[in-house]
Design a protein around this motif. Structure first.
Motif, PDB file in Angstrom:
ATOM      1  N   UNK A  36      -0.738  -8.073   3.411  1.00 52.30           N
ATOM      2  CA  UNK A  36       0.214  -7.234   2.685  1.00 52.30           C
ATOM      3  C   UNK A  36      -0.546  -6.118   1.975  1.00 52.30           C
ATOM      4  N   UNK A  37      -0.258  -4.876   2.349  1.00 48.23           N
ATOM      5  CA  UNK A  37      -1.001  -3.761   1.745  1.00 48.23           C
ATOM      6  C   UNK A  37      -0.461  -3.392   0.371  1.00 48.23           C
ATOM      7  N   UNK A  38       0.728  -3.884   0.025  1.00 46.06           N
ATOM      8  CA  UNK A  38       1.276  -3.632  -1.301  1.00 46.06           C
ATOM      9  C   UNK A  38       1.631  -2.175  -1.533  1.00 46.06           C
ATOM     10  N   UNK A  39       1.616  -1.779  -2.793  1.00 47.98           N
ATOM     11  CA  UNK A  39       2.025  -0.423  -3.157  1.00 47.98           C
ATOM     12  C   UNK A  39       0.940   0.617  -2.889  1.00 47.98           C
ATOM     13  N   UNK A 557       4.168   5.653   8.634  1.00 52.42           N
ATOM     14  CA  UNK A 557       5.178   6.165   7.706  1.00 52.42           C
ATOM     15  C   UNK A 557       6.050   5.027   7.208  1.00 52.42           C
ATOM     16  N   UNK A 558       6.451   5.098   5.959  1.00 54.19           N
ATOM     17  CA  UNK A 558       7.292   4.067   5.359  1.00 54.19           C
ATOM     18  C   UNK A 558       8.650   4.673   5.004  1.00 54.19           C
ATOM     19  N   UNK A 584      -3.066   6.368   5.316  1.00 55.29           N
ATOM     20  CA  UNK A 584      -1.943   5.435   5.185  1.00 55.29           C
ATOM     21  C   UNK A 584      -2.195   4.195   6.021  1.00 55.29           C
ATOM     22  N   UNK A 585      -1.962   3.039   5.433  1.00 55.47           N
ATOM     23  CA  UNK A 585      -2.202   1.768   6.115  1.00 55.47           C
ATOM     24  C   UNK A 585      -0.905   1.017   6.385  1.00 55.47           C
ATOM     25  N   UNK A 586       0.204   1.754   6.494  1.00 58.26           N
ATOM     26  CA  UNK A 586       1.482   1.069   6.642  1.00 58.26           C
ATOM     27  C   UNK A 586       2.392   1.829   7.597  1.00 58.26           C
TER      28      UNK A 586
END
Length: 745
Positions: A36-39, A557-558, A584-586
């Protein structure tokens, strides 16, 4: 019942029992899951916040440790120690011997020279803004300046200290040092405090008032016209310099393989998952002062560096694992001069400390050094003379006048202005670097939009970095790399744009938040027609993409929505992906609905080495390593390989596991209630060679909680998890299927 039949029944029963046991074991084993990369995911303009525009951003927090907050007393002590040869075994080498202020805190040598004239293996990096770095040394082996200091102090080929206790005693015996240590630290002279003081001094080496910084703050005349053109090239999709050298530090803490010919393993020597030949991305602040360049000092000038990247880095030398951002590019002689001129604009020595005339030990101090680069800096950094009034005023509408360039009108603008472009053909690249600007075309009587035509020479039609930027009612054609690029901003609205033959991307928001793309038509690009990379909160709607490699792409992209679009005759219609080696990791929370995705069977014509080149032809919607996507109410037909594909990064072999620094699995994706017709009738050779049968839906069996509620659709594997599957059943099935697929691929 015959004996043979009884044995068959028994064997069958045993097999059923064994399979049941295997399934129960598989159900009990925790499924593989991504971290989980979190915020701190790095997507959107939050990755560059706080910022005032996409160019003017606040510096990150200094890399101070909790045990060593910087104080004036520590920094002053560290300053003297930095220049004092007493810290070396033979009292003949100071930190400043290799890190000379006049040479950008480097040494001007190809390779550093240590004790007794020993030639070291790497180039000396400069120290300006080292207080913002999270990884130190070319290979990132340490993460604190305090720990870093001990390596050169004690390395036998550098300062060579053998007995650190003896060093501490030697320093403590000097009364001036003893007094200063007592004032700076509660426990006086210790090895740790020597290192703490050196670290505190290095954190004061800040450069943040270069001509670029003044330009980013709103002074149009801080840069020469050549430097402004160079900045546009630096940020362009042609060079992609900004992808790794990000403002305000013009560095980042990733490790990249650029392919400098070398036997040095780089990051791979100190990290199990490090790529061979990967090195830390250095800062470009004061780069003009620190020649020669690269980890081995093999490039003598900035012109050599530009040429190296223009040639594709190590690709020119046959190296295969070169970073995706190092693709090579074409520059005219003037553009080469402009790009180098911009690099000079990153120079600021206003905070340079003077070399002390003496140090408490009484040992000789290095002499000031003549740096010929300073004359070049002075010659380049002379500013512009636009005559533009930079004072505040009420917002207004500025109409581009006949014979006037669009850029000239933009340069007159202030925040809140609208720039209107009458119908005509404009052969230029426009740069917008202030907030709250609207750029819009005025159609002619036939309803035709004004045309930006790059004539196959210019890189982009529009590059913008201002927050709350709106651009629309334009026809953009014949650019080499992109149509419209926006980087690092909050509030982007692209509307009513027709982009054709514009290189890599039609519209290209990157590292931006709150992006709306609507009524955009793109054709003929060799990557993605509509692209949003490393963004947050993106809507793509009512757009048409055809004749591209990728129709619509959301990359790392989130929170995205893709709806009411028509994607046809692309290699892949809609692509939602998480790629490695980006800020970006998400990639998560994307809704794909109410689109028509058909006939996406175009041959892949991406340039060699481009990530888009891995996309197999004939895929309607591809979810690659993304999480929490929902795909529904789409019409998906006549895509020859598959209608919807859900895959991990590593199952296809397209990515080296050592280079994957993100969660590679697709998780929690839900595909339901779509209309399928005639998909999977002739698989692309890439998919066929993997041994995967064609179908409406393809899933590689990886990632938990992927669900497919499509009663009328064909699929591979023939049985795919649905929304009603109990979690333990899905876990067991996914574990078994993932294992089997891993053995087959």
């Amino acid at each position: 019942m015959s004996t043979a039949l009884k044995w068959i029944v028994r064997i069958f029963g045993v097999l059923i029992g064994v399979l049941l046991i295997i399934f129960l074991v598989a159900s009990a084993i925790p499924a593989k899951a991504d971290p989980n990369v979190g915020d701190n995911h790095g997507a959107g303009a939050s990755s560059v916040q706080p910022s005032y525009t996409g160019l003017q951003r606040e510096f990150p927090a200094l890399n101070e440790t909790a045990a060593n907050p910087t104080t004036d007393a520590k920094a002053e002590l560290g300053y003297l120690l930095f220049f004092d040869p007493i810290l070396s075994e033979n009292n003949d080498i100071a930190c400043a011997t290799c890190h000379q202020p006049d040479l950008g805190f480097a040494d001007g040598l190809e390779l550093a020279i240590g004790a007794d004239g020993t030639v070291l293996s790497r180039n000396t990096p400069g120290l300006w803004n080292v207080g913002y770095a999270q990884n130190l040394f070319w290979d990132g082996r340490l993460d604190s300046l305090e720990a870093q200091s001990e390596i050169p102090l004690t390395h036998p080929d550098e300062m060579g200290v053998i007995d650190t206790d003896a060093l501490v005693a030697e320093v403590a015996a000097i009364s001036d040092y003893a007094t200063m240590f007592d004032a700076a630290f509660e426990d006086g002279v210790t090895l740790i405090n020597i290192e703490n003081a050196l670290a505190a001094f290095q954190r004061t080496l800040i450069t943040n008032n270069s001509p670029f910084d003044q330009y980013a703050a709103g002074n149009v005349d801080a840069l020469t016209p050549s430097q402004r053109r160079g900045l546009a090239l630096f940020r362009s999709g042609a060079t992609r310099c900004f992808e790794c050298h990000t403002a305000p530090t013009f560095a980042n803490d990733t490790f990249r393989v650029v392919g400098v010919p070398s036997e040095d393993p780089g990051r791979a020597a100190i990290s199990e998952d490090g790529a061979t030949g990967a090195f830390k991305v250095p800062s470009l602040r004061n780069i003009a002062l620190t020649a020669p360049y690269m980890h081995n000092g093999s490039l003598e000038t900035l012109e050599d560096v530009v040429d190296f990247y223009a040639d594709g880095g190590g690709r020119l030398h046959g190296q295969e694992n070169v970073d995706v951002f190092v693709q090579g590019f074409d520059l005219t002689d003037q553009e080469r001069l402009d790009l180098v001129a911009f690099l000079y604009a990153l120079t600021d020595e206003s905070g340079i400390p003077a070399v002390p005339t003496a140090v408490p030990s009484g040992l000789p101090v290095i002499s000031p050094t003549e740096n010929p680069a300073r004359a070049e800096v002075a010659a380049h950094n002379v500013g512009g003379n636009t005559g533009i009034d930079l004072g505040d005023r009420e917002p207004m509408t500025i109409v581009v006048q006949e014979g006037e360039s669009v850029q000239t009108a933009v340069d007159r603008a202030r925040p809140g202005d609208i720039i209107e472009i009458p119908y005509g053909i404009y052969h230029e690249r426009v740069v917008v670097d202030i907030n709250n600007i609207t750029l819009r075309g005025i159609p002619n009587e036939a309803g035709e939009w004004p045309i930006f035509d790059g004539e196959g020479k210019l890189t982009e039609a529009v590059i913008a970095s201002g927050n709350n930027f709106t651009v629309g009612n334009l026809h953009v054609r014949n650019y080499t790399d992109n149509g419209v690029l926006v980087e690092g901003v909050t509030g982007v609205h692209f509307h009513d744009i027709f982009a054709e033959n514009v290189g890599t991307y039609g519209v290209y928001p990157v590292r931006s938040t709150d992006v709306l793309i609507e009524r955009v038509e793109v054709t003929g690009v060799d990557d993605a027609g509509v692209y949003a990379g490393q963004c947050e909160n993106v809507i793509v709607r009512d757009s048409v993409v055809y004749g591209n490699v990728l129709g619509i792409e959301l990359e790392n992209t989130i929170n995205g929505e893709i709806y009411s679009n028509h994607a046809y005759d692309n290699t892949v219609g809609i692509f939602v992906v998480l790629l490695p080696q980006l800020t970006s990791k998400i990639s998560a929370n994307t809704l794909v609905y109410d689109n028509i995705v058909e006939d996406n069977n175009h041959e892949n014509f991406a340039p060699p080495g481009a990530i888009a080149g891995i996309a197999p032809s004939g895929v309607g919607i591809l979810l690659l390593a993304t999480d929490n996507a929902e795909v529904y109410n789409n019409e998906i037909r006549n895509n020859k390989t598959t209608g919807v594909a859900v895959f991990s990064l590593t199952s296809t072999g397209a990515f080296d596991t050592n280079e994957v620094d993100v969660g590679p699995l697709p998780e929690n994706n839900w595909v339901h209630d779509n209309i399928y017709e005639n998909n999977g009738y002739d698989a692309d050779p890439f998919v066929r060679d993997l041994g995967i049968p064609t179908a409406d839906i393809l899933w590689d069996g990886t990632g938990m909680n992927n669900r497919f509620n499509e009663e009328s659709a064909s699929s591979f594997p023939p049985l795919v998890p649905g929304d009603g599957w109990p979690s333990f059943v899905q876990r067991g099935y996914t574990n078994i299927l993932g294992f089997l697929v891993s053995q087959l691929l």
